[in-house]
Write a protein that holds these residues in place. Sequence first.
Motif, PDB file in Angstrom:
ATOM      1  N   ILE A  39     -14.294  37.531 -68.457  1.00  0.00           N
ATOM      2  CA  ILE A  39     -13.092  37.532 -69.284  1.00  0.00           C
ATOM      3  C   ILE A  39     -12.301  38.806 -69.005  1.00  0.00           C
ATOM      4  N   PRO A  40     -10.973  38.774 -69.186  1.00  0.00           N
ATOM      5  CA  PRO A  40     -10.180  39.991 -68.966  1.00  0.00           C
ATOM      6  C   PRO A  40     -10.477  41.043 -70.026  1.00  0.00           C
ATOM      7  N   CYS A  41     -10.590  42.311 -69.590  1.00  0.00           N
ATOM      8  CA  CYS A  41     -10.902  43.381 -70.553  1.00  0.00           C
ATOM      9  C   CYS A  41     -10.029  44.616 -70.350  1.00  0.00           C
ATOM     10  N   GLY A  42      -8.966  44.482 -69.555  1.00  0.00           N
ATOM     11  CA  GLY A  42      -8.089  45.630 -69.349  1.00  0.00           C
ATOM     12  C   GLY A  42      -7.304  45.502 -68.061  1.00  0.00           C
ATOM     13  N   PHE A  43      -6.597  46.581 -67.732  1.00  0.00           N
ATOM     14  CA  PHE A  43      -5.765  46.598 -66.522  1.00  0.00           C
ATOM     15  C   PHE A  43      -5.864  47.956 -65.845  1.00  0.00           C
ATOM     16  N   SER A  44      -5.745  47.956 -64.537  1.00  0.00           N
ATOM     17  CA  SER A  44      -5.670  49.179 -63.748  1.00  0.00           C
ATOM     18  C   SER A  44      -4.503  49.032 -62.780  1.00  0.00           C
ATOM     19  N   GLU A  45      -3.491  49.872 -62.948  1.00  0.00           N
ATOM     20  CA  GLU A  45      -2.275  49.796 -62.123  1.00  0.00           C
ATOM     21  C   GLU A  45      -1.691  48.377 -62.145  1.00  0.00           C
ATOM     22  N   ASP A  46      -1.623  47.816 -63.350  1.00  0.00           N
ATOM     23  CA  ASP A  46      -1.042  46.488 -63.615  1.00  0.00           C
ATOM     24  C   ASP A  46      -1.848  45.328 -63.047  1.00  0.00           C
ATOM     25  N   MET A  47      -3.071  45.580 -62.595  1.00  0.00           N
ATOM     26  CA  MET A  47      -3.935  44.500 -62.105  1.00  0.00           C
ATOM     27  C   MET A  47      -5.083  44.282 -63.081  1.00  0.00           C
ATOM     28  N   PRO A  48      -5.440  43.004 -63.342  1.00  0.00           N
ATOM     29  CA  PRO A  48      -6.470  42.694 -64.341  1.00  0.00           C
ATOM     30  C   PRO A  48      -7.852  43.234 -63.973  1.00  0.00           C
ATOM     31  N   ILE A  49      -8.604  43.561 -65.012  1.00  0.00           N
ATOM     32  CA  ILE A  49     -10.011  43.958 -64.891  1.00  0.00           C
ATOM     33  C   ILE A  49     -10.849  42.917 -65.621  1.00  0.00           C
ATOM     34  N   GLY A  50     -11.962  42.516 -65.017  1.00  0.00           N
ATOM     35  CA  GLY A  50     -12.832  41.514 -65.636  1.00  0.00           C
ATOM     36  C   GLY A  50     -14.147  42.094 -66.118  1.00  0.00           C
ATOM     37  N   MET A  51     -14.644  41.531 -67.201  1.00  0.00           N
ATOM     38  CA  MET A  51     -15.953  41.894 -67.757  1.00  0.00           C
ATOM     39  C   MET A  51     -16.789  40.623 -67.810  1.00  0.00           C
ATOM     40  N   GLN A  52     -18.027  40.700 -67.295  1.00  0.00           N
ATOM     41  CA  GLN A  52     -18.869  39.497 -67.370  1.00  0.00           C
ATOM     42  C   GLN A  52     -19.900  39.610 -68.485  1.00  0.00           C
ATOM     43  N   ILE A  53     -20.077  38.474 -69.142  1.00  0.00           N
ATOM     44  CA  ILE A  53     -21.070  38.345 -70.208  1.00  0.00           C
ATOM     45  C   ILE A  53     -22.129  37.372 -69.698  1.00  0.00           C
ATOM     46  N   ILE A  54     -23.336  37.860 -69.551  1.00  0.00           N
ATOM     47  CA  ILE A  54     -24.431  37.101 -68.944  1.00  0.00           C
ATOM     48  C   ILE A  54     -25.393  36.672 -70.045  1.00  0.00           C
ATOM     49  N   GLY A  55     -25.830  35.415 -69.996  1.00  0.00           N
ATOM     50  CA  GLY A  55     -26.693  34.895 -71.048  1.00  0.00           C
ATOM     51  C   GLY A  55     -28.018  34.359 -70.547  1.00  0.00           C
ATOM     52  N   LYS A  56     -28.843  33.928 -71.491  1.00  0.00           N
ATOM     53  CA  LYS A  56     -30.122  33.303 -71.170  1.00  0.00           C
ATOM     54  C   LYS A  56     -29.884  31.918 -70.559  1.00  0.00           C
ATOM     55  N   HIS A  57     -30.878  31.410 -69.869  1.00  0.00           N
ATOM     56  CA  HIS A  57     -30.776  30.052 -69.330  1.00  0.00           C
ATOM     57  C   HIS A  57     -30.378  29.062 -70.436  1.00  0.00           C
ATOM     58  N   PHE A  58     -29.338  28.293 -70.170  1.00  0.00           N
ATOM     59  CA  PHE A  58     -28.848  27.230 -71.058  1.00  0.00           C
ATOM     60  C   PHE A  58     -28.405  27.744 -72.423  1.00  0.00           C
ATOM     61  N   ASP A  59     -27.950  28.997 -72.464  1.00  0.00           N
ATOM     62  CA  ASP A  59     -27.429  29.549 -73.720  1.00  0.00           C
ATOM     63  C   ASP A  59     -25.968  29.963 -73.556  1.00  0.00           C
ATOM     64  N   GLU A  60     -25.179  29.044 -73.024  1.00  0.00           N
ATOM     65  CA  GLU A  60     -23.747  29.317 -72.883  1.00  0.00           C
ATOM     66  C   GLU A  60     -23.065  29.516 -74.237  1.00  0.00           C
ATOM     67  N   GLN A  61     -23.619  28.925 -75.291  1.00  0.00           N
ATOM     68  CA  GLN A  61     -23.015  29.053 -76.619  1.00  0.00           C
ATOM     69  C   GLN A  61     -22.904  30.509 -77.065  1.00  0.00           C
ATOM     70  N   THR A  62     -23.968  31.281 -76.860  1.00  0.00           N
ATOM     71  CA  THR A  62     -23.932  32.693 -77.267  1.00  0.00           C
ATOM     72  C   THR A  62     -22.949  33.484 -76.413  1.00  0.00           C
ATOM     73  N   ILE A  63     -22.839  33.122 -75.148  1.00  0.00           N
ATOM     74  CA  ILE A  63     -21.855  33.780 -74.275  1.00  0.00           C
ATOM     75  C   ILE A  63     -20.447  33.529 -74.807  1.00  0.00           C
ATOM     76  N   TYR A  64     -20.137  32.284 -75.105  1.00  0.00           N
ATOM     77  CA  TYR A  64     -18.801  31.947 -75.618  1.00  0.00           C
ATOM     78  C   TYR A  64     -18.535  32.642 -76.948  1.00  0.00           C
ATOM     79  N   ARG A  65     -19.524  32.683 -77.795  1.00  0.00           N
ATOM     80  CA  ARG A  65     -19.383  33.354 -79.100  1.00  0.00           C
ATOM     81  C   ARG A  65     -19.061  34.846 -78.899  1.00  0.00           C
ATOM     82  N   THR A  66     -19.773  35.483 -77.969  1.00  0.00           N
ATOM     83  CA  THR A  66     -19.563  36.904 -77.685  1.00  0.00           C
ATOM     84  C   THR A  66     -18.173  37.140 -77.094  1.00  0.00           C
ATOM     85  N   ALA A  67     -17.779  36.272 -76.166  1.00  0.00           N
ATOM     86  CA  ALA A  67     -16.470  36.404 -75.510  1.00  0.00           C
ATOM     87  C   ALA A  67     -15.328  36.141 -76.485  1.00  0.00           C
TER      88      ALA A  67
END
Length: 488
Positions: free
Chosen positions: A440-468
């Motif tokens: 997900i986007p978490c900021g910018f550097s010189e007008d270009m997007p910066i991404g942050m990844q949220i990594i979850g347990k196997h088959f736990d996409e729900q917690t990732i989405y909740r966190t994001a």
Amino acid sequence: MNFLAHTLEELHEKLVNKELTAVELMESVYANIEETDERVGAFLTLNKEEALAAAREADEQGIDPDNVLSGLPVGIKDNISTKGIRTTAASKILEEFVPVYDATVVEKLKQAGMISVGKLNLDEFAMGGSTENSALKVTRNPWDLSKVPGGSSGGSAAAVAAGQIPVSLGSDTGGSIRQPASFTGLVGMKPTYGRVSRYGLIAFGSSLDQIGPFTRTVKDNALVLNVISGTDDRDGTSYRGDTPDFTEGIEEGVKGLRIGVPKEYFHEDAKETAIVESVRAALELYKEMGAEIVEVSLPHSKYGIPAYYIIASSEASSNLQRFDGIRYGYRSENIGSLEDIYVKSRSEGFGLEVKRRIMLGTFSLSSGFYDAHFKKAAQARTLIRQDFEKTFEDVDVLVAPTTTSTAFEIGGKIDDPLAMYMADVLTVPVNLAGVPSLSIPCGFSEDMPIGMQIIGKHFDEQTIYRTAYAYEKATDHHEKKPSFKGGE
């Protein structure tokens, strides 16, 4: 209509309330593409006639008020099979190939009422991190047209970032959804291996590949994953368990969650300072929202790049044997023997990066080298997976930068394969372990997007989405729009 300002739910509401028809929506899609794609270069093939016919049918039948995706447009990465629509994998060897069947994900999108707009550019056979390895065109980043959109799913990312379409599908073998999402300021999900069927995906690394969605918002992403997930008897690696509603609990917040911070992903001397600062700021925000931040270690991640490129290239060497100039695809005209058909068709049909990986993979699997290379890479993969499993005994999710830099200049790394490979250092461990990860986007550097990844347990996409979702609601990075500056 430009799709930079509307979520899927907002578009659905307009269709249900008849403020907009599906045909008007589809006509605006192609108007967007006509206006911007000469500069961006996201699409390889358009499906205009069939898409408008499907939109007319949707209007005649009426938009299902209970189906949020009904009548909405979607773009498909061009390594995903689409019946009757050219599917090239951005390779000369498949330039005129038209499949006779739909991939499972395409079937599921159609059943949900979504309408395919066309096929999107990629690095050839999904091998690359910039979409410069396409045999058909170069795709540019809407935030700065002189820079890459990332890869291999660069076309899928660029089309959504440019506002041409609200959602697209990509594939992620070693970061090919998350890295372009990071470079273009989008939400990009690499689901758990097996969560989404690979049937109809042109194989690169069969034990690594996963299809996932690009969207502008977290909830949109969850809505699309709801549709494309599920068991598929045509895919032997498909997960046999139940598929949850990924939007369920998405608004619960992060209070009480334990967020792990892998120290190996935060070597500040090896990354743009702005990226580390942005992710650290996000972690502080999570702390303010009630999450517990815990430093953790994934010690075997340092073996990720060598293990990944041996395993992925070995699987590519095996998978790409089928493209031999005999059954379908490109065949050299300058042939004098059966051997010429094989050698010349493959030599002329494959691009430099694909040939490089075939050679690396064939060498790694060859007699006398298998134990020294492929077997050791597989053992390293097991250690990487065990690191994640052990860490997830103590934390709910991991948060880290998605990439080591923001989008780089077109041509900046294309002649340095090692530099291009090292750009995947933060994404490949996730694929080797088979766990889900969202950028997900978490900021910018010189007008270009910066991404942050949220990594979850196997088959736990729900917690990732909740966190994001909690982070997205507390910030406005996803609301910023590209400038289309730069270019030639």
